[in-house]
Design a protein around this motif. Structure first.
Motif, PDB file in Angstrom:
ATOM      1  N   PRO A   1      -0.783  65.287  11.381  1.00 46.92           N
ATOM      2  CA  PRO A   1       0.302  65.855  12.260  1.00 46.92           C
ATOM      3  C   PRO A   1       0.495  64.840  13.312  1.00 46.92           C
ATOM      4  CG  PRO A   1      -1.221  67.734  11.597  1.00 46.92           C
ATOM      5  CD  PRO A   1      -1.686  66.298  10.923  1.00 46.92           C
ATOM      6  N   ASN A   2      -0.345  64.116  13.842  1.00 49.99           N
ATOM      7  CA  ASN A   2      -0.072  63.534  15.190  1.00 49.99           C
ATOM      8  C   ASN A   2       0.668  62.087  14.966  1.00 49.99           C
ATOM      9  OD1 ASN A   2      -2.383  62.348  13.562  1.00 49.99           O
ATOM     10  ND2 ASN A   2      -2.655  61.022  15.380  1.00 49.99           N
ATOM     11  N   ARG A   3       0.825  61.761  13.530  1.00 49.73           N
ATOM     12  CA  ARG A   3       1.641  60.463  13.170  1.00 49.73           C
ATOM     13  C   ARG A   3       2.875  60.695  12.813  1.00 49.73           C
ATOM     14  NH1 ARG A   3      -0.934  55.786  13.249  1.00 49.73           N
ATOM     15  NH2 ARG A   3       1.483  55.229  13.407  1.00 49.73           N
TER      16      ARG A   3
ATOM     17  N   THR B   1       2.841  50.778  28.461  1.00 54.42           N
ATOM     18  CA  THR B   1       3.656  51.865  28.522  1.00 54.42           C
ATOM     19  C   THR B   1       4.131  52.187  27.088  1.00 54.42           C
ATOM     20  OG1 THR B   1       4.660  50.802  30.670  1.00 54.42           O
ATOM     21  CG2 THR B   1       6.279  52.083  29.261  1.00 54.42           C
ATOM     22  N   VAL B   2       3.724  53.364  26.645  1.00 56.75           N
ATOM     23  CA  VAL B   2       4.040  53.762  25.339  1.00 56.75           C
ATOM     24  C   VAL B   2       5.398  54.224  24.950  1.00 56.75           C
ATOM     25  CG1 VAL B   2       2.963  55.201  23.561  1.00 56.75           C
ATOM     26  CG2 VAL B   2       1.453  54.655  25.468  1.00 56.75           C
ATOM     27  N   PRO B   3       5.923  53.676  23.983  1.00 54.23           N
ATOM     28  CA  PRO B   3       7.345  54.091  23.484  1.00 54.23           C
ATOM     29  C   PRO B   3       7.404  55.427  23.070  1.00 54.23           C
ATOM     30  CG  PRO B   3       6.479  52.512  21.691  1.00 54.23           C
ATOM     31  CD  PRO B   3       5.480  52.626  23.086  1.00 54.23           C
ATOM     32  N   THR B   4       8.640  55.867  23.384  1.00 56.60           N
ATOM     33  CA  THR B   4       9.022  57.329  23.094  1.00 56.60           C
ATOM     34  C   THR B   4       8.397  57.725  21.425  1.00 56.60           C
ATOM     35  OG1 THR B   4      11.214  57.176  22.961  1.00 56.60           O
ATOM     36  CG2 THR B   4      10.287  57.935  24.886  1.00 56.60           C
ATOM     37  N   ARG B   5       8.664  56.633  20.620  1.00 58.98           N
ATOM     38  CA  ARG B   5       8.410  57.169  19.238  1.00 58.98           C
ATOM     39  C   ARG B   5       6.947  57.430  18.976  1.00 58.98           C
ATOM     40  NH1 ARG B   5       6.181  52.283  17.165  1.00 58.98           N
ATOM     41  NH2 ARG B   5       6.615  50.682  18.640  1.00 58.98           N
ATOM     42  N   ARG B   6       6.050  56.936  20.092  1.00 65.64           N
ATOM     43  CA  ARG B   6       4.767  57.397  19.819  1.00 65.64           C
ATOM     44  C   ARG B   6       4.059  58.465  20.721  1.00 65.64           C
ATOM     45  NH1 ARG B   6       1.291  54.093  16.992  1.00 65.64           N
ATOM     46  NH2 ARG B   6      -0.035  55.695  17.256  1.00 65.64           N
ATOM     47  N   GLY B   7       4.685  59.750  20.303  1.00 64.38           N
ATOM     48  CA  GLY B   7       4.320  60.747  21.433  1.00 64.38           C
ATOM     49  C   GLY B   7       2.839  61.209  21.443  1.00 64.38           C
ATOM     50  N   ASP B   8       2.107  60.753  20.246  1.00 62.62           N
ATOM     51  CA  ASP B   8       0.825  61.002  20.240  1.00 62.62           C
ATOM     52  C   ASP B   8      -0.072  60.029  21.155  1.00 62.62           C
ATOM     53  OD1 ASP B   8       1.458  58.807  18.469  1.00 62.62           O
ATOM     54  OD2 ASP B   8      -0.414  58.629  17.887  1.00 62.62           O
ATOM     55  N   ILE B   9       0.280  59.059  21.911  1.00 62.64           N
ATOM     56  CA  ILE B   9      -0.549  58.392  22.769  1.00 62.64           C
ATOM     57  C   ILE B   9      -0.318  58.879  24.077  1.00 62.64           C
ATOM     58  CG2 ILE B   9      -1.140  56.209  23.633  1.00 62.64           C
ATOM     59  CD1 ILE B   9      -0.388  55.183  20.872  1.00 62.64           C
ATOM     60  N   THR B  10      -1.269  59.450  24.849  1.00 62.98           N
ATOM     61  CA  THR B  10      -1.355  59.963  26.018  1.00 62.98           C
ATOM     62  C   THR B  10      -2.404  59.776  26.804  1.00 62.98           C
ATOM     63  OG1 THR B  10      -2.088  62.140  25.135  1.00 62.98           O
ATOM     64  CG2 THR B  10       0.250  61.966  25.379  1.00 62.98           C
ATOM     65  N   ILE B  11      -3.726  59.547  26.508  1.00 61.45           N
ATOM     66  CA  ILE B  11      -4.942  59.429  27.250  1.00 61.45           C
ATOM     67  C   ILE B  11      -5.621  58.131  26.863  1.00 61.45           C
ATOM     68  CG2 ILE B  11      -5.224  62.015  27.435  1.00 61.45           C
ATOM     69  CD1 ILE B  11      -7.214  61.656  25.202  1.00 61.45           C
ATOM     70  N   GLU B  12      -6.756  57.526  27.473  1.00 58.10           N
ATOM     71  CA  GLU B  12      -7.413  56.405  27.569  1.00 58.10           C
ATOM     72  C   GLU B  12      -7.924  56.386  26.004  1.00 58.10           C
ATOM     73  OE1 GLU B  12     -10.355  56.279  30.223  1.00 58.10           O
ATOM     74  OE2 GLU B  12      -8.996  55.341  31.812  1.00 58.10           O
TER      75      GLU B  12
END
Length: 804
Positions: free
Chosen positions: A171-173, A455-466
């Motif tokens: 689901p995260n991808r 800086t994570v592009p908006t297409r990769r909403g699954d990346i938020t933490i270290e």
């Protein structure tokens, strides 16, 4: 997600790597490729043919005689049974010698006296699933809608020379629910560039804002709505290349307008919807929450009753689409559509999910909105669709778009130190290597001292933490490249505990005795939670049960086994014997977790054994199940510690139930299920037992000792004792064993009499007693002395007398 290998090459250079090699690399990078489907596997000899003539077969009403140009020197005659074959069509022809799926070889043949030199094919005969074939070709042959070259390889034109990778996405991808998303992933894995579409749309002098006005009341559910208007559209089949790409992605073609919106859905991952502008009924689009009990008819011609939880697109008055899920029938694009209103929007995932679930409508669009679409692609997708509508539907794109934009989405910025990356992964990756990895992923990255900021592009909403950054580094660096180390410290080989060994012994014994192991839910209903419980405790309710039938933790296994019997008997399995070793849950204090205690239970019904040839059969009864239980105790060396006492238990037969005691402790019960319970479950006579496995397996037993077979003869004495009806045989047997001393080796009951000649309130129980001495031959005097002690003991303790 189905990914066409040929389609993917539009965005990433795949030279030098096969589809199978690519699948392996994608899997190793963290996205599982569940399979690679070779679309033309086993097929050859298929070309494009031109039907020059068609006439009725002279000897068959449902056959056609066709003269077909297949690119050879002379046209060939082919007999075809398809109802839609006709003169002038360009079709798929399997020439003589061709091979179709399933190793079906085409040969010269005569059909009703007419020669046939090949076969005109439907898409289904080329291995395409029926659900993916356009409706006009679902009952006949496929006809090319565009100009194609006669004699050309039909598989290449139909993109059947392709391979399709099936991605098993977590689901995260959700970013990989599009061809562009997969392209970014593949480019990062291979270290190559991504080639994005660059839409170029020539617009007319008219403005879209003169034709439509957009208002959004539910801005939280729909923060961005983009509308474009395309005039003078001509509805027709979409190009073959587009149809075949959609079929490879698992979508059925319809017409050029609908196919283009679906094409963008797969390419960009952005769902679009096309309204027939003239059927819209107004020059206004209003996005709002539905009113309670409001109704609309969706594209599947089903009437939908809406609630205030659902988001709808309206013409200012009535709904014309269920936002993010399905359009309305009242604004559907049809064959006479000339002006299209194109919608591209960003809808809140939870709102779309609610509507999709409530109406049982799970579509490709709703799936993407639920998991999250890239807000930066909403406008780009609309422009790309407008370009394709101009190219393949002869559309005239009006200048500009009409938008409502309250969306504020900023790319996530996450920082991590190089030391932490290497510490977690156990690597010595350099700063330049980390920077290269993020550049390959198309992430903006900066390094200051030891800190990496991404800086994570908006297409990769699954990346938020270290930790997300560490995962990205690990998978692109290569899991195979991570160092492997053995644990440091003393290690001991694994072994089974005594408890586990004994449990395996019990399972092997019960399966050897003819019982099948069952595994049932530990969750049950409130009504069944306390049934047949060995130890009565307050049942425990789940805080968030999935249903009322699975809302309580069980106190007994027997109710679940009875359900197993009911299920099997209802399916004509008349004789069933099952057992289960499982956990029951006993409540303790209110704020503490329940005590988990392992139980053993079994249930049997029907015939125990059947020998039709010998005319023998035996139905199950109390003593069949008791015999199984007793032999199990003997296997564990506990026979002398076990006794049975008649008992009355709710849900059990009042005269055929006993409690089981081990070393004086009540560990369970055995007996027949009460007739009323049997009737409710549609079962015949059913017998069950349940005992505490924990108590059974934790009981210490003496070491196993073997005795030599006696060299000296034994002496058997039979006695029939008249006793009160209230006295049970087990009590008498215990007295006899205790009084018999060392010489008494075996005691067994062989008869019970309660007939007319017996005194009222009395019964006669007959025992067989076996005496022997392993060291010498017994004399009559020695046996008589021991036997007299037995008779005296039963008389004194129970008032028993020898039956005359």
């Amino acid at each position: 997600m189905f990914v066409s290998y040929k389609w993917l090459q539009d965005y990433v250079d795949l030279s030098g790597i096969t589809a199978n090699e690519l699948a392996e690399k994608i899997t190793k990078s963290g996205i599982e490729v569940e399979g690679v489907d070779v679309l033309n596997e086993g097929m050859k000899g298929l070309v494009i043919g031109h039907v020059l003539e068609r006439e009725q077969h002279p000897n068959a009403d449902k056959l056609n005689k066709c003269l077909v140009d297949v690119g050879d020197e002379e046209p060939v005659q082919i007999i075809c049974g398809a109802p839609n074959v006709d003169k002038g069509q360009k079709v798929v022809v399997a020439k003589v010698g061709a091979v179709l799926p399933g190793n079906f070889k085409i040969k010269k043949a005569k059909l009703r006296g007419e020669e046939s030199n090949g076969m005109i094919c439907s898409l289904q005969e080329l291995g395409v699933e029926s659900k993916l074939v356009a409706k006009e070709f679902s009952e006949g042959i496929f006809v090319f809608p565009n100009e194609v070259t006669v004699g050309e390889d039909a598989l290449a034109v139909l993109n059947r020379d392709d391979q399709v990778l099936e991605l098993g996405l977590t689901p995260n991808r959700s970013d990989c629910l599009s061809m562009l998303g997969v392209a970014y992933e593949v480019a990062a894995i291979l270290g190559r560039e991504v080639k994005l579409p660059q839409p170029e749309v020539a617009t007319s002098n008219e403005k879209a804002s003169d034709y439509i006005e957009v208002k959004v009341e539910a801005s939280e559910d729909n923060p961005l709505y983009v509308a474009k208007v395309i005039k003078n559209v001509k509805i027709a089949p979409s190009p073959v290349w587009m149809q075949t790409r959609l079929m490879a992605a698992g979508i059925r073609p319809h017409n050029n307008v609908v196919d283009i919106t679906n094409y963008i859905l797969i390419e960009y991952g952005q769902p679009l919807h096309a309204f027939d502008y003239d059927r819209l009924g107004s020059k206004e689009i209003l996005v709002r929450r539905a009113q309670a009990r409001e109704e609309m008819v969706t594209l599947d011609d089903a009437k939908r009753v809406l609630s205030e939880d659902h988001l709808v697109i309206t013409n200012g008055q009535e709904p014309v689409a269920l936002a993010g899920v399905m359009g309305g029938a009242n604004s559907e694009v049809q064959s006479d559509t000339t002006t299209v209103l194109l919608e591209s929007a960003y809808f809140k995932g939870a709102t779309v999910r609610k509507a999709s679930k409530d109406h049982g409508l799970r579509s490709e669009a709703s799936t993407r909105f639920e998991k999250g679409v890239d807000p930066d692609r909403v406008r780009a997708a609309a422009e790309r669709a407008a370009e394709l509508l101009a190219l393949y539907a002869n559309g005239e794109v009006l200048e500009g778009s009409v938008e409502v934009d309250t969306l504020t989405v900023e790319p996530a910025v996450v920082s991590i130190t190089l030391e932490k990356i290497n510490r977690v992964l156990g690597t010595n990756i350099t700063t330049d290597e980390v920077k290269s990895i993020f550049n390959r992923l198309q992430f903006e990255v900066s390094v200051e001292s030891d800190e990496v900021t991404v800086t994570v592009p908006t297409r990769r909403g699954d990346i938020t933490i270290e930790e997300d950054l560490i995962e990205e580094v690990a998978r692109i660096y290569g899991y195979d490249n991570l160092p492997m180390t053995l644990p440091i410290g003393a290690s001991t080989p694994g072994a089974l505990s005594e408890y586990q060994k004994k449990r395996r012994v019990i399972r092997r014994y019960l399966e050897g005795a003819g019982l099948y192991q069952a595994v049932t839910y530990s969750l049950t209903s409130e009504a069944k939670a306390t049934q047949y419980a060995i130890e009565k405790r307050e049942p425990i309710r789940l805080a968030m049960p999935m249903s009322e039938d699975r809302s309580m933790l069980r106190l007994s296994i027997v109710p679940q086994l009875l359900e197993v019997l009911k299920y099997n008997v209802a399916r004509q399995m008349d004789s069933v014997a099952v057992y289960e070793t499982g956990t029951v849950f006993l409540s303790t204090n209110q704020d503490e977790l329940p005590e988990e205690r392992e139980h053993l239970a079994a249930a049997i019904t029907g015939l125990w054994h059947l020998h039709p040839w010998q005319g023998e059969k035996k139905t199950v009864d109390f003593f069949v199940l008791k015999g199984i239980l007793e032999e199990m105790f003997a296997t564990l060396g506990l026979t002398n510690l076990v006794e049975y006492k008649q008992a009355s238990i709710d849900g059990m037969h009042p005269g055929r139930t006993a409690e089981v005691y081990l070393a004086g402790q009540n560990i369970g019960f055995i007996g027949q299920v009460h007739p009323t319970v049997q009737k409710d479950l549609d079962l015949k006579e059913t017998y069950v037992f349940e005992i505490s496995l924990k108590a059974l397996l934790e009981t210490e037993t003496a070491p196993l000792q073997y005795e030599a077979i006696p060299r000296y003869p034994s002496i058997t004495r039979d006695i029939a004792l008249v006793v009160s009806k209230e006295i049970v045989s087990g009590e008498l047997k215990g007295i006899i064993v205790e009084a018999g001393g060392d010489l008494l080796k075996e005691v067994s009951v062989f008869d019970l009499y309660e007939g007319e000649r017996m005194e009222a309130g009395k019964k006669s129980i007959a025992f067989s007693l076996r005496y022997y001495n392993p060291e010498k031959t017994l004399t009559d005097e020695e046996v008589t002395k021991a036997h007299d002690k037995v008779l005296k003991a039963v008389e004194e303790k129970t008032g028993a007398v020898l039956r005359g």
